[in-house]
Design a protein around this motif. Structure first.
Motif, mmCIF file in Angstrom:
data_model
loop_
_atom_site.group_PDB
_atom_site.id
_atom_site.type_symbol
_atom_site.label_atom_id
_atom_site.label_comp_id
_atom_site.label_asym_id
_atom_site.label_seq_id
_atom_site.Cartn_x
_atom_site.Cartn_y
_atom_site.Cartn_z
ATOM 1 N N GLU A 79 0.822 -1.223 0.000
ATOM 2 C CA GLU A 79 0.000 0.000 0.000
ATOM 3 C C GLU A 79 0.854 1.269 0.000
ATOM 4 N N ASN A 80 2.104 1.154 0.442
ATOM 5 C CA ASN A 80 2.952 2.348 0.534
ATOM 6 C C ASN A 80 3.292 2.951 -0.836
ATOM 7 N N TRP A 81 3.072 2.194 -1.920
ATOM 8 C CA TRP A 81 3.280 2.745 -3.276
ATOM 9 C C TRP A 81 2.350 3.921 -3.550
ATOM 10 N N GLN A 82 1.240 3.997 -2.797
ATOM 11 C CA GLN A 82 0.278 5.089 -3.004
ATOM 12 C C GLN A 82 0.774 6.438 -2.477
ATOM 13 N N ARG A 83 1.852 6.431 -1.732
ATOM 14 C CA ARG A 83 2.352 7.696 -1.157
ATOM 15 C C ARG A 83 2.889 8.616 -2.260
ATOM 16 N N PRO A 84 3.046 9.920 -1.952
ATOM 17 C CA PRO A 84 3.572 10.841 -2.965
ATOM 18 C C PRO A 84 4.877 10.318 -3.571
ATOM 19 N N LYS A 85 5.023 10.581 -4.863
ATOM 20 C CA LYS A 85 6.204 10.090 -5.615
ATOM 21 C C LYS A 85 7.516 10.476 -4.940
ATOM 22 N N THR A 86 7.575 11.700 -4.414
ATOM 23 C CA THR A 86 8.825 12.171 -3.805
ATOM 24 C C THR A 86 9.164 11.343 -2.555
ATOM 25 N N GLU A 87 8.116 10.984 -1.790
ATOM 26 C CA GLU A 87 8.380 10.181 -0.584
ATOM 27 C C GLU A 87 8.817 8.769 -0.970
ATOM 28 N N VAL A 88 8.139 8.187 -1.970
ATOM 29 C CA VAL A 88 8.515 6.837 -2.420
ATOM 30 C C VAL A 88 9.962 6.858 -2.921
ATOM 31 N N ALA A 89 10.301 7.878 -3.706
ATOM 32 C CA ALA A 89 11.665 7.980 -4.247
ATOM 33 C C ALA A 89 12.685 8.102 -3.115
ATOM 34 N N ALA A 90 12.354 8.881 -2.084
ATOM 35 C CA ALA A 90 13.283 9.048 -0.961
ATOM 36 C C ALA A 90 13.458 7.725 -0.222
ATOM 37 N N LEU A 91 12.372 6.977 -0.081
ATOM 38 C CA LEU A 91 12.474 5.683 0.603
ATOM 39 C C LEU A 91 13.350 4.710 -0.197
ATOM 40 N N MET A 92 13.247 4.756 -1.511
ATOM 41 C CA MET A 92 14.078 3.903 -2.381
ATOM 42 C C MET A 92 15.555 4.262 -2.206
ATOM 43 N N LEU A 119 9.726 -7.788 -5.137
ATOM 44 C CA LEU A 119 10.980 -7.084 -5.432
ATOM 45 C C LEU A 119 11.015 -6.572 -6.868
ATOM 46 N N GLU A 120 10.296 -7.282 -7.756
ATOM 47 C CA GLU A 120 10.285 -6.904 -9.178
ATOM 48 C C GLU A 120 9.670 -5.524 -9.403
ATOM 49 N N ARG A 121 8.955 -4.990 -8.416
ATOM 50 C CA ARG A 121 8.357 -3.662 -8.580
ATOM 51 C C ARG A 121 9.330 -2.524 -8.279
ATOM 52 N N PHE A 122 10.515 -2.870 -7.784
ATOM 53 C CA PHE A 122 11.480 -1.814 -7.414
ATOM 54 C C PHE A 122 12.312 -1.368 -8.618
ATOM 55 N N PRO A 123 12.787 -0.115 -8.583
ATOM 56 C CA PRO A 123 13.666 0.350 -9.658
ATOM 57 C C PRO A 123 14.882 -0.571 -9.776
ATOM 58 N N GLU A 124 15.415 -0.643 -10.994
ATOM 59 C CA GLU A 124 16.475 -1.606 -11.272
ATOM 60 C C GLU A 124 17.692 -1.445 -10.354
ATOM 61 N N ASP A 125 18.089 -0.185 -10.089
ATOM 62 C CA ASP A 125 19.284 0.009 -9.247
ATOM 63 C C ASP A 125 19.047 -0.502 -7.821
ATOM 64 N N VAL A 126 17.805 -0.363 -7.334
ATOM 65 C CA VAL A 126 17.493 -0.859 -5.990
ATOM 66 C C VAL A 126 17.509 -2.394 -6.000
ATOM 67 N N TYR A 151 5.796 -5.644 0.462
ATOM 68 C CA TYR A 151 5.205 -6.854 1.029
ATOM 69 C C TYR A 151 3.784 -6.557 1.487
ATOM 70 N N GLY A 152 2.898 -7.497 1.233
ATOM 71 C CA GLY A 152 1.540 -7.436 1.764
ATOM 72 C C GLY A 152 1.139 -8.842 2.155
ATOM 73 N N GLY A 153 0.541 -8.984 3.328
ATOM 74 C CA GLY A 153 0.110 -10.306 3.771
ATOM 75 C C GLY A 153 -0.863 -10.932 2.784
ATOM 76 N N ARG A 154 -1.765 -10.113 2.239
ATOM 77 C CA ARG A 154 -2.737 -10.653 1.292
ATOM 78 C C ARG A 154 -2.093 -11.026 -0.037
ATOM 79 N N ALA A 155 -1.151 -10.207 -0.498
ATOM 80 C CA ALA A 155 -0.452 -10.542 -1.748
ATOM 81 C C ALA A 155 0.335 -11.843 -1.561
ATOM 82 N N ASP A 156 0.889 -12.042 -0.370
ATOM 83 C CA ASP A 156 1.637 -13.260 -0.051
ATOM 84 C C ASP A 156 0.706 -14.474 -0.167
#
Ligand code: IPE
Ligand code: IPE
Ligand code: MG
Length: 254
Positions: A79-92, A119-126, A151-156
């Protein structure tokens, strides 16, 4: 306490009277409250994540020294992918920086990295930095550090059902063979025992789609402390409190 435990253990844990013969085998942590920590100080949320990364270092060291064999850190949810792009980028950026800066210490301290999630959803360098550190720590058999990423329990559970259904379809598995063990062996956590203790910081009383199947009999500990303020002393205090719990698993006390 045996001498091995005492040589590995932190002085603080010994002082606190932790019973080294009854440590949890697996502790999982929902690291929450970075944003509120920053907000309280009128800082950008990113500053909270930066400070939170320092807590991760401290917790990892503390658990390794005490001798806990499995630690899972919930670092980024589906669900954290829904956060603002800048925050997601900073977390990466922080994740990559953390992995590369800790790599040497993990190698030297017998820590193995196990990244779990989409993991496949992460940018290549990450992805590359994750693979690099997983590769360079692969032979380590001390602490197994699982980092839950996208990670999500339901996706798992969804993925597990898909994989088992596919095997049933091709005749590899008979439906009668679907046991709790078989299910566990098809989750991202297949190489990790179920957590004995789940800690959540920041006072929220919810699981937020973290481990679902895996926490059937996990002891829960919610603390109001915000993740950047979480200390070694509190961590050890929680382990002590865990040792007071009476785990009955539905049975009666002896
Ligand atoms: C936890 O802190 C870090 C992640 C979820 C990535 P938050 O960013 O959720 O902090 P709060 O909950 O907004 O305070
Ligand atoms: C849970 O925290 C996810 C992680 C710690 C990675 P959140 O901040 O995303 O959870 P909610 O939104 O408060 O439930
Ligand atoms: Mg939060």
């Amino acid at each position: 306490m045996n001498s091995n435990a005492s040589s590995l253990a932190e002085k603080a844990a010994i002082d606190a009277g932790l019973d080294f013969s009854r440590l949890p085998v697996h502790v999982a942590i929902i690291m929450d409250g970075n944003g509120r920590w920053a907000k309280k100080r009128r800082l950008n949320r990113i500053k909270g994540h930066e400070k939170g990364a320092e807590t991760v270092r401290m917790v990892l060291r503390t658990f390794r020294k005490i001798g806990i064999p499995n630690l899972t850190l919930f670092a980024f949810s589906t669900e954290n992918w829904q956060r603002p792009k800048t925050e997601v980028a900073a977390l990466m950026r922080l994740l990559k920086k953390f992995l590369l800066s800790e790599e040497q210490e993990m190698i030297e301290n017998n820590i193995r990295l196990n990244a779990i999630g989409q993991l496949e959803r992460f940018p290549e360098d990450v992805q590359k930095s994750i693979q690099k550190v997983m590769g360079s720590t692969e032979q380590n058999d001390g602490l197994l550090l699982s980092i839950a990423l996208s990670y999500g329990g339901r996706a798992d559970i969804q993925k597990m059902v898909y994989d088992i259904a596919a095997k049933v379809k091709t005749g590899k598995i008979d439906p009668a063979e679907i046991t709790p063990e078989l299910i566990s062996n098809h989750l991202y956590t297949r190489s990790v025992p179920d957590p004995d203790l789940l800690i959540r910081t920041s006072g929220e009383m919810r699981i937020s789609n973290f481990y679902l199947w895996q926490i059937a009999y996990t002891e829960l500990y919610m603390t109001k402390t915000l993740w950047p303020d979480f200390s070694k002393e509190e961590c050890i205090g929680i382990l002590k409190e865990y040792q007071q719990r009476n785990r009955r698993y539905g049975n009666i006390e002896e």
